[in-house]
Motif scaffolding. Structure first.
Motif, PDB file in Angstrom:
ATOM      1  N   PHE A 109      -9.988   0.590  11.553  1.00  0.00           N
ATOM      2  CA  PHE A 109      -9.340   0.955  10.297  1.00  0.00           C
ATOM      3  C   PHE A 109      -8.084   0.127  10.058  1.00  0.00           C
ATOM      4  O   PHE A 109      -7.381  -0.248  10.992  1.00  0.00           O
ATOM      5  CB  PHE A 109      -8.940   2.430  10.314  1.00  0.00           C
ATOM      6  CG  PHE A 109     -10.100   3.379  10.368  1.00  0.00           C
ATOM      7  CD1 PHE A 109     -10.563   3.859  11.583  1.00  0.00           C
ATOM      8  CD2 PHE A 109     -10.730   3.796   9.214  1.00  0.00           C
ATOM      9  CE1 PHE A 109     -11.623   4.736  11.650  1.00  0.00           C
ATOM     10  CE2 PHE A 109     -11.793   4.680   9.258  1.00  0.00           C
ATOM     11  CZ  PHE A 109     -12.248   5.150  10.484  1.00  0.00           C
ATOM     12  N   GLY A 110      -7.814  -0.108   8.793  1.00  0.00           N
ATOM     13  CA  GLY A 110      -6.544  -0.670   8.383  1.00  0.00           C
ATOM     14  C   GLY A 110      -5.819   0.351   7.518  1.00  0.00           C
ATOM     15  O   GLY A 110      -6.416   1.295   7.017  1.00  0.00           O
ATOM     16  N   ASN A 177      -4.651  -3.009  13.418  1.00  0.00           N
ATOM     17  CA  ASN A 177      -3.728  -3.353  14.513  1.00  0.00           C
ATOM     18  C   ASN A 177      -2.655  -4.354  14.097  1.00  0.00           C
ATOM     19  O   ASN A 177      -2.179  -5.137  14.916  1.00  0.00           O
ATOM     20  CB  ASN A 177      -4.521  -3.908  15.712  1.00  0.00           C
ATOM     21  CG  ASN A 177      -5.581  -2.951  16.195  1.00  0.00           C
ATOM     22  OD1 ASN A 177      -5.315  -1.773  16.417  1.00  0.00           O
ATOM     23  ND2 ASN A 177      -6.800  -3.435  16.342  1.00  0.00           N
ATOM     24  N   GLU A 178      -2.258  -4.323  12.836  1.00  0.00           N
ATOM     25  CA  GLU A 178      -1.231  -5.223  12.333  1.00  0.00           C
ATOM     26  C   GLU A 178      -0.064  -4.440  11.752  1.00  0.00           C
ATOM     27  O   GLU A 178      -0.238  -3.337  11.224  1.00  0.00           O
ATOM     28  CB  GLU A 178      -1.810  -6.125  11.237  1.00  0.00           C
ATOM     29  CG  GLU A 178      -1.923  -7.596  11.630  1.00  0.00           C
ATOM     30  CD  GLU A 178      -0.585  -8.302  11.669  1.00  0.00           C
ATOM     31  OE1 GLU A 178       0.419  -7.695  12.097  1.00  0.00           O
ATOM     32  OE2 GLU A 178      -0.532  -9.481  11.272  1.00  0.00           O
ATOM     33  N   THR A 179       1.139  -4.999  11.855  1.00  0.00           N
ATOM     34  CA  THR A 179       2.323  -4.381  11.277  1.00  0.00           C
ATOM     35  C   THR A 179       2.794  -5.127  10.029  1.00  0.00           C
ATOM     36  O   THR A 179       3.770  -4.729   9.408  1.00  0.00           O
ATOM     37  CB  THR A 179       3.476  -4.326  12.294  1.00  0.00           C
ATOM     38  OG1 THR A 179       3.758  -5.659  12.750  1.00  0.00           O
ATOM     39  CG2 THR A 179       3.096  -3.459  13.488  1.00  0.00           C
ATOM     40  N   HIS A 180       2.106  -6.231   9.693  1.00  0.00           N
ATOM     41  CA  HIS A 180       2.391  -6.965   8.475  1.00  0.00           C
ATOM     42  C   HIS A 180       1.282  -6.684   7.464  1.00  0.00           C
ATOM     43  O   HIS A 180       0.113  -6.571   7.837  1.00  0.00           O
ATOM     44  CB  HIS A 180       2.487  -8.471   8.738  1.00  0.00           C
ATOM     45  CG  HIS A 180       3.621  -8.844   9.635  1.00  0.00           C
ATOM     46  ND1 HIS A 180       3.519  -8.809  11.013  1.00  0.00           N
ATOM     47  CD2 HIS A 180       4.887  -9.234   9.361  1.00  0.00           C
ATOM     48  CE1 HIS A 180       4.668  -9.173  11.543  1.00  0.00           C
ATOM     49  NE2 HIS A 180       5.526  -9.433  10.570  1.00  0.00           N
ATOM     50  N   SER A 181       1.643  -6.581   6.199  1.00  0.00           N
ATOM     51  CA  SER A 181       0.689  -6.151   5.190  1.00  0.00           C
ATOM     52  C   SER A 181       0.362  -7.240   4.185  1.00  0.00           C
ATOM     53  O   SER A 181       1.045  -8.271   4.100  1.00  0.00           O
ATOM     54  CB  SER A 181       1.235  -4.931   4.443  1.00  0.00           C
ATOM     55  OG  SER A 181       2.428  -5.269   3.735  1.00  0.00           O
ATOM     56  N   LEU A 182      -0.689  -6.992   3.421  1.00  0.00           N
ATOM     57  CA  LEU A 182      -1.112  -7.842   2.315  1.00  0.00           C
ATOM     58  C   LEU A 182      -1.087  -6.990   1.042  1.00  0.00           C
ATOM     59  O   LEU A 182      -1.137  -5.758   1.108  1.00  0.00           O
ATOM     60  CB  LEU A 182      -2.519  -8.391   2.562  1.00  0.00           C
ATOM     61  CG  LEU A 182      -2.699  -9.217   3.843  1.00  0.00           C
ATOM     62  CD1 LEU A 182      -4.186  -9.478   4.100  1.00  0.00           C
ATOM     63  CD2 LEU A 182      -1.958 -10.538   3.733  1.00  0.00           C
ATOM     64  N   TYR A 183      -1.041  -7.655  -0.107  1.00  0.00           N
ATOM     65  CA  TYR A 183      -0.952  -6.925  -1.379  1.00  0.00           C
ATOM     66  C   TYR A 183      -1.994  -7.463  -2.353  1.00  0.00           C
ATOM     67  O   TYR A 183      -2.245  -8.671  -2.424  1.00  0.00           O
ATOM     68  CB  TYR A 183       0.444  -7.081  -1.979  1.00  0.00           C
ATOM     69  CG  TYR A 183       0.555  -6.554  -3.398  1.00  0.00           C
ATOM     70  CD1 TYR A 183       0.784  -5.196  -3.644  1.00  0.00           C
ATOM     71  CD2 TYR A 183       0.430  -7.412  -4.489  1.00  0.00           C
ATOM     72  CE1 TYR A 183       0.872  -4.717  -4.949  1.00  0.00           C
ATOM     73  CE2 TYR A 183       0.525  -6.936  -5.787  1.00  0.00           C
ATOM     74  CZ  TYR A 183       0.747  -5.595  -6.016  1.00  0.00           C
ATOM     75  OH  TYR A 183       0.826  -5.115  -7.306  1.00  0.00           O
ATOM     76  N   VAL A 201     -10.659   5.969   3.462  1.00  0.00           N
ATOM     77  CA  VAL A 201     -11.251   4.686   3.886  1.00  0.00           C
ATOM     78  C   VAL A 201     -12.244   4.866   5.029  1.00  0.00           C
ATOM     79  O   VAL A 201     -12.095   5.738   5.875  1.00  0.00           O
ATOM     80  CB  VAL A 201     -10.173   3.671   4.315  1.00  0.00           C
ATOM     81  CG1 VAL A 201      -9.381   3.186   3.122  1.00  0.00           C
ATOM     82  CG2 VAL A 201      -9.251   4.252   5.378  1.00  0.00           C
ATOM     83  N   GLU A 202     -13.246   3.994   5.024  1.00  0.00           N
ATOM     84  CA  GLU A 202     -14.223   3.907   6.101  1.00  0.00           C
ATOM     85  C   GLU A 202     -13.848   2.734   7.009  1.00  0.00           C
ATOM     86  O   GLU A 202     -13.033   1.882   6.626  1.00  0.00           O
ATOM     87  CB  GLU A 202     -15.625   3.686   5.517  1.00  0.00           C
ATOM     88  CG  GLU A 202     -16.102   4.800   4.600  1.00  0.00           C
ATOM     89  CD  GLU A 202     -17.445   4.475   3.951  1.00  0.00           C
ATOM     90  OE1 GLU A 202     -18.057   3.435   4.325  1.00  0.00           O
ATOM     91  OE2 GLU A 202     -17.868   5.247   3.077  1.00  0.00           O
ATOM     92  N   PRO A 203     -14.430   2.624   8.203  1.00  0.00           N
ATOM     93  CA  PRO A 203     -14.122   1.479   9.088  1.00  0.00           C
ATOM     94  C   PRO A 203     -14.612   0.171   8.472  1.00  0.00           C
ATOM     95  O   PRO A 203     -15.536   0.160   7.658  1.00  0.00           O
ATOM     96  CB  PRO A 203     -14.894   1.800  10.370  1.00  0.00           C
ATOM     97  CG  PRO A 203     -15.229   3.256  10.289  1.00  0.00           C
ATOM     98  CD  PRO A 203     -15.350   3.570   8.855  1.00  0.00           C
ATOM     99  N   TYR A 204     -14.005  -0.918   8.884  1.00  0.00           N
ATOM    100  CA  TYR A 204     -14.459  -2.240   8.428  1.00  0.00           C
ATOM    101  C   TYR A 204     -15.844  -2.549   8.991  1.00  0.00           C
ATOM    102  O   TYR A 204     -16.170  -2.204  10.120  1.00  0.00           O
ATOM    103  CB  TYR A 204     -13.476  -3.318   8.880  1.00  0.00           C
ATOM    104  CG  TYR A 204     -12.272  -3.461   7.972  1.00  0.00           C
ATOM    105  CD1 TYR A 204     -12.338  -4.230   6.810  1.00  0.00           C
ATOM    106  CD2 TYR A 204     -11.078  -2.816   8.272  1.00  0.00           C
ATOM    107  CE1 TYR A 204     -11.241  -4.359   5.968  1.00  0.00           C
ATOM    108  CE2 TYR A 204      -9.968  -2.934   7.433  1.00  0.00           C
ATOM    109  CZ  TYR A 204     -10.065  -3.716   6.282  1.00  0.00           C
ATOM    110  OH  TYR A 204      -8.982  -3.827   5.455  1.00  0.00           O
ATOM    111  N   HIS A 205     -16.640  -3.227   8.157  1.00  0.00           N
ATOM    112  CA  HIS A 205     -17.940  -3.731   8.598  1.00  0.00           C
ATOM    113  C   HIS A 205     -18.078  -5.181   8.134  1.00  0.00           C
ATOM    114  O   HIS A 205     -17.297  -5.655   7.296  1.00  0.00           O
ATOM    115  CB  HIS A 205     -19.087  -2.883   8.038  1.00  0.00           C
ATOM    116  CG  HIS A 205     -19.182  -2.885   6.535  1.00  0.00           C
ATOM    117  ND1 HIS A 205     -18.524  -1.964   5.742  1.00  0.00           N
ATOM    118  CD2 HIS A 205     -19.833  -3.714   5.677  1.00  0.00           C
ATOM    119  CE1 HIS A 205     -18.773  -2.199   4.464  1.00  0.00           C
ATOM    120  NE2 HIS A 205     -19.560  -3.254   4.398  1.00  0.00           N
TER     121      HIS A 205
END
Length: 208
Positions: A109-110, A177-183, A201-205
């Motif tokens: 997850f993100g 697992n990231e502390t920096h984000s995107l927009y 949200v669902e997990p990434y696939h």
């Protein structure tokens, strides 16, 4: 007088012998003991170790496989999901593409939240996570993408008093697992009240 002469001659011979012994103990090659900052293993850059050691370290890094994807390696796209939505909600796809020159891994997850006010301030509660038993680890080659499905419940489903509706500018997305984000821009209406969870949200696939 003869005794005195013999003593002087003996002293001179002793001094000459001492000088000869001292000269034999000196070597133009210097001290063989390694000095600080040098390597005792032979040629090579001081402190860098032997070539075989460097090759072994490189092989270990290669054997470890790709590193986790960072926000700097990824580009973000937000698009409508196939099928659109259901009554009172809509489905959106969050697509993370490896835009770097190296493979990397991601999965799970993100973080996702609405932002607005023109300054990226978070609006309402962050996305709730579902289907945790379907988490996968994905390796993204350059140009490959991972997709996370986002369900957005419409703010209009709630009373104004409960929701406190507010305009949304877009989505803030944290890769797994990231502390920096995107927009990504994503105009809609959210609820300022954090007691109401509009996002799921669902997990990434792997992208099809």
């Amino acid at each position: 007088m003869r005794s005195t002469h013999r003593l002087a001659l003996l002293a001179g011979l002793t001094f000459a012998l001492a000088l000869a012994v001292s000269a034999c103990g000196t070597d133009d090659g210097g001290d063989a003991t390694p000095q600080p900052g040098t390597s005792s293993t032979g040629s090579g850059t001081p402190g860098s170790g032997t070539s075989s050691e460097r090759m072994s370290a490189g092989a270990s890094e290669s054997a470890a496989g790709p590193q986790a994807c960072t926000a700097a390696q990824l580009s973000l796209l937000v698009r409508p999901a196939k099928g659109g939505g259901a009554a009172g909600s809509q489905y959106t796809e969050i697509v993370l593409t490896n835009s770097s020159d190296s493979p990397c891994t991601t999965g799970g997850f993100g973080g996702v939240s609405y932002v607005g006010s023109g300054d990226g301030s978070q609006i309402g509660a962050p996305a709730r996570r579902v289907d945790a038993d379907h988490v996968l680890t994905l390796t993204l080659e350059p140009g490959e993408a991972a997709v996370q499905v986002l369900r957005e419940t419409r703010a209009e489903n709630y009373s104004r008093a409960d929701c406190d509706p507010v305009a949304v500018d877009g989505l803030r997305v944290y890769p797994p697992n990231e502390t920096h984000s995107l927009y990504a821009a994503h105009p809609t209406t959210g609820c300022a009240s954090r007691s109401i969870e509009l996002l799921e949200v669902e997990p990434y696939h792997a992208a099809a």
